[in-house]
Enzyme design. Sequence first.
Site, mmCIF file in Angstrom:
data_model
loop_
_atom_site.group_PDB
_atom_site.id
_atom_site.type_symbol
_atom_site.label_atom_id
_atom_site.label_comp_id
_atom_site.label_asym_id
_atom_site.label_seq_id
_atom_site.Cartn_x
_atom_site.Cartn_y
_atom_site.Cartn_z
ATOM 1 C CG HIS A 30 -2.396 13.233 2.964
ATOM 2 N ND1 HIS A 30 -2.757 13.720 1.733
ATOM 3 C CD2 HIS A 30 -2.914 11.984 3.055
ATOM 4 C CE1 HIS A 30 -3.471 12.799 1.094
ATOM 5 N NE2 HIS A 30 -3.586 11.744 1.877
ATOM 6 C CG HIS A 266 -2.691 9.179 6.441
ATOM 7 N ND1 HIS A 266 -1.434 8.895 5.988
ATOM 8 C CD2 HIS A 266 -3.503 9.133 5.346
ATOM 9 C CE1 HIS A 266 -1.476 8.684 4.688
ATOM 10 N NE2 HIS A 266 -2.714 8.812 4.268
ATOM 11 C CD GLU A 413 9.550 -8.406 -14.855
ATOM 12 O OE1 GLU A 413 9.074 -8.296 -13.701
ATOM 13 O OE2 GLU A 413 10.093 -9.457 -15.261
ATOM 14 C CG HIS A 475 5.609 -17.238 -20.801
ATOM 15 N ND1 HIS A 475 5.182 -17.597 -19.550
ATOM 16 C CD2 HIS A 475 6.958 -17.066 -20.697
ATOM 17 C CE1 HIS A 475 6.223 -17.659 -18.736
ATOM 18 N NE2 HIS A 475 7.309 -17.331 -19.415
HETATM 19 C C1 LIG Z 1 0.513 2.540 -4.521
HETATM 20 C C2 LIG Z 1 -0.314 3.278 -3.538
HETATM 21 N N1 LIG Z 1 -1.227 2.631 -2.805
HETATM 22 C C3 LIG Z 1 -2.016 3.298 -1.935
HETATM 23 C C4 LIG Z 1 -1.914 4.654 -1.796
HETATM 24 C C5 LIG Z 1 -2.860 5.405 -0.877
HETATM 25 N N2 LIG Z 1 -2.130 5.875 0.324
HETATM 26 C C6 LIG Z 1 -1.610 7.099 0.400
HETATM 27 S S1 LIG Z 1 -0.773 7.358 1.813
HETATM 28 C C7 LIG Z 1 -1.118 5.794 2.367
HETATM 29 C C8 LIG Z 1 -0.630 5.317 3.688
HETATM 30 C C9 LIG Z 1 0.761 5.615 3.831
HETATM 31 O O1 LIG Z 1 1.231 5.501 5.113
HETATM 32 P P1 LIG Z 1 2.631 6.107 5.379
HETATM 33 O O2 LIG Z 1 3.456 5.881 4.202
HETATM 34 O O3 LIG Z 1 3.113 5.567 6.660
HETATM 35 O O4 LIG Z 1 2.371 7.661 5.477
HETATM 36 P P2 LIG Z 1 1.934 8.437 6.807
HETATM 37 O O5 LIG Z 1 0.577 7.930 7.183
HETATM 38 O O6 LIG Z 1 2.945 8.127 7.828
HETATM 39 O O7 LIG Z 1 1.884 9.857 6.376
HETATM 40 C C10 LIG Z 1 -1.869 5.103 1.435
HETATM 41 C C11 LIG Z 1 -2.331 3.713 1.619
HETATM 42 C C12 LIG Z 1 -0.951 5.303 -2.599
HETATM 43 N N3 LIG Z 1 -0.775 6.621 -2.573
HETATM 44 N N4 LIG Z 1 -0.155 4.599 -3.418
#
Ligand SMILES: Cc1ncc(C[n+]2csc(CCOP(=O)(O)OP(=O)(O)O)c2C)c(N)n1
Length: 673
Positions: A30, A266, A413, A475
């Site tokens: 990334h 990204h 939680e 529950h």
């Molecule tokens: C809980 C979770 N859901 C989905 C992902 C997959 N994922 C990684 S980065 C991302 C998008 C994040 O966007 P942002 O935080 O704005 O990062 P940027 O694109 O700006 O680097 C996703 C959906 C993850 N790592 N964790």
Amino acid sequence: MANSINVLNHAADNIRILAAASVEKAKSGHPGGAMGGADFINVLYSEYLNYDPQNPTWVGRDRFYLDPGHMAPMLYAQLALIGKYSLEELAQLRQWGSPTTGHPEFEVERGVENTSGPLGQGHTFAVGAAIAAKFLAAQTGNPTFAKETIYAYISDGGVQEEISQGAARVAGVLGLDNLIMFYDSNDIQLSTETAEVMNEDTAAKYRALGWEVLEINGNDAAEIRKAIEAAKAVVGKPTLIIGKCIMGKGALKADGSSYERNCKTHGAPLGGDAFTNTVKNLGGDPENPFQIFDDVKELYAKRAEELKEICAARYAEEAEWAAANPEKAAAQADWFANKAPQIDWTKVEQKANDATRNASAACLSALAEQVPNMICASADLSNSDKTDGFLKKTKALTKDDFSGAFFQAGVAELTMACCCIGMALHGGVIPACGTFFVFSDYMKPAVRMAALMELPVKFIWTHDAFRVGEDGPTHEPVEQEAQIRLMEKLKNHKGHNSTLVLRPADAKETTEAWALAMANTATPTALILSRQNIADLPEGNDYSQAAKGAYIVAGSDENADVILVASGSEVSTLVAGAELLRKDGIKCRIVSVPSEGLFRSQCSCYQEEVLPAGVKKFGLTAGLPVNLQGLVPAHEGKVWGLESFGFSAPYKVLDEKLGFTAENVYNQVKAML
Ligand SMILES: Cc1ncc(C[n+]2csc(CCOP(=O)(O)OP(=O)(O)O)c2C)c(N)n1
Ligand SMILES: [Mg+2]
């Protein structure tokens, strides 16, 4: 003298080049977010973050938690500038055996406090670490902890994750002014522009939750510096610095046009000519991008000198405190060495035939008195999950007073679990947290992270079965034990069961379970406890054998015709069932299995001694039958368990209706023999 903005910008460009180059070489990763965040991390590391390059585990260091773990190339590039990773290691990003893994968990020796793969958890770990620092300051009086700053870095994904609500609430209510969070607000995420999914006023939201909020250009070193200065001066509140950042800052496409603010950067290498153009644009050599510029080396050499002075002054303060408080200093050293505390368990008195949640309260009461570095939490259920056994001996942590040791997490939680993980990551604190077992579902993503990171968090889950009764099926846990026991089967990278899961059979076995939990400094421990009273196991039972995971309960017959197997409250039902069977001349052995995982870690001779092959077996579980099928093979017997969700009724009625009675044990075994 302050660093020139030109040098800071050059260093940030250096980070951009290294991050983009490592992703390019790996053909995976990334680059975009990393390139946008480079200015912030560079100002932080070159001017503010206090750490000792020679002593990475220094207890009083500032800590940096990167919530978007996908931006690890930015962190690795930054850590390369301070000598923690080699340029060759950056070039090995994400390869087998390389220390530059994707989404690294933690590697304090190399400067990685934590990055979170699952978005949202990471900045909540930072909240937990900030709580730990405040708690340690109050407990020890060591002035170093009051000077520690926890920095968190969050991105759009982390802000969108629901846990951010819990993390922000907790940090706000506790007034964590030792927490500074930078929000990389670049308007871009993985598959869309952020505006498509989010139109909140994030600044107003955090202000409403009790945060100081600053809004800046996140690619402007001077503004970043000013914001960190301002944040450090804030008293009584955490600070959020919202930095508008440019995704893929400085990136160019193959045709030379701008590649900034583009979702495509990204999660994919810039690629070919785009990479070449970008590196050139940032002042690097596309043929040889893995370089550190001379002025950047100088910038960090200068910072290293400053850090020597900063650390020397802090060490002098710590030494003065240690000389005046030798006992506390010795204790603090043990706490940070993750030593299991010495506990006098004879102080724990259990009532006869008590619920195991009450038995747990008796243990927690002793722990509150004997383990000064333990923090116990509850998600607003302390009087039901019986963590109030701990609370009654201390008081809750509050904004103005961290001398207590109970963390009232509110009904959250996952937030609670992640805060506990953050305390463990910080070091020096033994965290435990409680709620109803059915709500372990809300915590599972954190349990997995604790297991992966080998952190000794204690999870206390009560109301362990359908015997929640009148509360009804929502529950009543059914499949939860099977789920959590999967974590016993899953090994960590050291080859150990990644989690210790204990479901004790009666009050005294609960004391043994807590002793095992406190001795376990290598993995998380889960304790699964009953709401209802349980008849004690027969006189003379040798509870110390619980440490083997499964053992023969006192009063068992020699040369048994059938072996009755269970954990938790079902063991006492088997004992009652055996009484009926014996009247028919059937010889019974009863085996209590608080932890199959622990039992499977014993030598095969012991396993064979307790559960010899070829002898008929009957298992009873208030969860899914799979809980015991590994111990009761189909060709040797059967398991009576729950095959469906529960029902609403008083628990004694449910016991009758669902077959959790001595009579049903008798009938089932008779039909089998
Ligand atoms: C809980 C979770 N859901 C989905 C992902 C997959 N994922 C990684 S980065 C991302 C998008 C994040 O966007 P942002 O935080 O704005 O990062 P940027 O694109 O700006 O680097 C996703 C959906 C993850 N790592 N964790
Ligand atoms: Mg983003």
